[in-house]
Design an enzyme around this catalytic site. Structure first.
Site, PDB file in Angstrom:
ATOM      1  N   SER A 193       0.814  -1.211   0.000  1.00 27.83           N
ATOM      2  CA  SER A 193       0.000   0.000   0.000  1.00 27.83           C
ATOM      3  C   SER A 193       0.855   1.271   0.000  1.00 27.83           C
ATOM      4  O   SER A 193       1.606   1.520  -0.921  1.00 27.83           O
ATOM      5  CB  SER A 193      -0.951  -0.045   1.198  1.00 27.83           C
ATOM      6  OG  SER A 193      -1.917   0.961   1.129  1.00 27.83           O
ATOM      7  N   ASP A 240      -1.045   1.375  -4.001  1.00 31.17           N
ATOM      8  CA  ASP A 240      -1.932   0.395  -4.630  1.00 31.17           C
ATOM      9  C   ASP A 240      -3.278   0.989  -5.011  1.00 31.17           C
ATOM     10  O   ASP A 240      -4.192   0.266  -5.403  1.00 31.17           O
ATOM     11  CB  ASP A 240      -2.108  -0.835  -3.741  1.00 31.17           C
ATOM     12  CG  ASP A 240      -2.891  -0.552  -2.460  1.00 31.17           C
ATOM     13  OD1 ASP A 240      -2.917   0.613  -2.015  1.00 31.17           O
ATOM     14  OD2 ASP A 240      -3.470  -1.502  -1.902  1.00 31.17           O
TER      15      ASP A 240
END
EC number: 5.4.2.10
Length: 445
Positions: free
Chosen positions: A102, A243
């Site tokens: 992430s 992401d």
């Protein structure tokens, strides 16, 4: 049992570290593959990744694990997390895997798993997979080993899907938009979809080299996009994370718009059109009290959960809500996606900009945030929150803030830290309350 691998959002850690390495990835592939070998059909898994250098290693190890237990693998290459969730469901796969950490720096990586419905796995499924990782798995016979292939149309499928989240007559012509992709998974799809809808696009964070994901760009490093919005005289800036499941917006004045303001905008607009379900919005305990007051004034409620988008999603599904998210920028719009999707949330904001004719600074500052302060206290062992003096100080703080603010105290899920957050109308009182609690925790630690 205690969890060794899975946290609140899959498995995450230092790439090639003790927890997250090629051996772990192969075990995940074998254990998750065996867990989802249900029925007599040919089983398949969709694997996507962001742009980290370690993604190649993790992808290869996962492919080896899944094929060794008899699952076919479909690889998408770099693609946002919500795109993997979407393709898992659309391609009737038994499982979806996203390789990403992430918003973390490139040296970290992670593995997120999605079920055949496109939603993140339940605790029960994760626990079963973790237990299976601790024992040797039965391998497929030689004639039943899975095949692996890479598909080339995954980005096009996702771009088409997110454009469908807008009415067909909604165009972005005339808007100048800075799109910051954090050198991450959306570096191709996000600028493309905004351009195809008619906007002038200034793209940044679109030159990944495996090491520069989230490095000085993206939703957690906003100085660069703020400067670019002002320099270009843009109407708005869109900042995604590595992401692309997180969105932060920059208005034309360079002001930061966080997830709370974005939820407020989307929630109120859907309520006005009769499309908001559940009678409100779902957020975490960290969302600002100003958001709660705004929604309450509009006759809507704010449901709060523990920190983590999976808890937001669980509450949304249980209560029939279609809008939820986090202050940090995770936006879950269940009418369009099964998980947080920064691109879809961005399109909702841009559509509002077009339909209202307002400037971003007018549209996206719907409430004045209540002064909020968060501090962390590291502790070495035991449970400082069980200490009698700490509990007494906390009780006193809660009484002082009653009716005028909130207090949230929690242990970190990943570090030996106590997180102390307070908010209230009086900034000085908020600071005093937080400092007093932190001092008490330090004394007891």
């Amino acid at each position: 049992m205690g969890r060794h691998y899975f946290g609140t959002d899959g498995i995450r850690g230092r790439a090639n570290g003790k927890v997250l390495n090629a051996a772990t990835a192969m075990k995940v592939g074998q254990a998750a593959g065996r867990h989802f070998l249900r029925g007599s059909h040919k089983h398949r898994v969709v694997i996507g990744k962001d742009t980290r250098l370690s993604g190649y290693m993790m992808e290869t190890a996962l492919v080896a694990g899944f094929t060794s237990v008899g699952m076919d693998v479909i690889m998408t290459g770099p693609l946002p997390t919500p795109a993997v969730a979407l393709l898992t469901r659309e391609m009737r796969a038994d499982l979806g895997v996203m390789i990403s950490a992430s918003h973390n720096p490139y040296a970290d990586n992670g593995i997120k798993l999605f079920g055949p419905d496109g939603f993140k796995l339940s605790d029960a499924d994760e626990e079963a997979i973790e237990a299976a990782m601790l024992v040797e798995q039965e391998l497929a016979q030689a004639d039943a080993i899975g095949r692996a292939r890479r598909i080339e149309d995954s980005r096009g499928r996702y771009i088409h899907a997110i454009k469908q989240s807008l009415p067909s007559d909604t165009r972005l012509d005339g808007l100048k938009i800075v799109v910051d992709c954090a050198n991450g998974a959306a570096y191709t799809v996000a600028p493309t979809v905004v351009w195809e809808l008619g906007a002038e696009v200034i793209a940044m964070g679109v030159s990944p080299d495996g090491l520069n994901i989230n490095d000085g760009v993206g939703s957690t490093s906003l100085d660069a996009i703020r400067a670019r919005v002002l320099e270009e005289g843009a109407d708005i800036g869109i900042a995604l994370d590595g992401d692309a499941d997180r969105l932060i917006v920059i208005d034309e004045k360079g002001q930061v718009v966080d997830g709370d303001q974005i939820m407020a905008l989307i929630g109120l607009r859907l309520a006005a059109s009769g499309e908001l379900r559940g009678g409100g919005v779902v957020a975490t305990v960290m969302s600002n009290l100003g958001l709660e007051r705004l929604l309450n004034d509009a006759g809507l409620n704010l449901v709060r959960t523990k920190v983590g988008d999976r808890y937001v999603l669980e509450a949304m599904r249980a209560g029939g809500y279609n809008v939820g998210g986090e202050q940090s920028g995770h936006m879950i719009l269940l009418d369009h996606a099964t998980t947080g999707d920064g691109c879809i949330a961005a399109l909702q904001v841009l559509a509002a900009l077009v339909h209202t004719g307002k400037r971003a600074s007018e549209l996206l500052h719907l409430f004045d945030p209540v002064p909020q302060l968060l501090k962390n206290v590291t502790y070495s062992g035991g449970d400082p929150l069980a200490d009698a003096q700490v509990r007494s100080v906390i009780a006193d703080a809660e009484a002082r803030l009653s009716g005028r603010g909130r207090l949230v105290i929690r242990k970190s899920g990943t570090e030996p830290k106590i997180r102390v957050m307070a908010e209230g109308d009086d900034a000085g009182e908020v600071e005093q309350v937080v400092d007093e609690i932190c001092a008490a925790v330090k004394a007891a630690a």
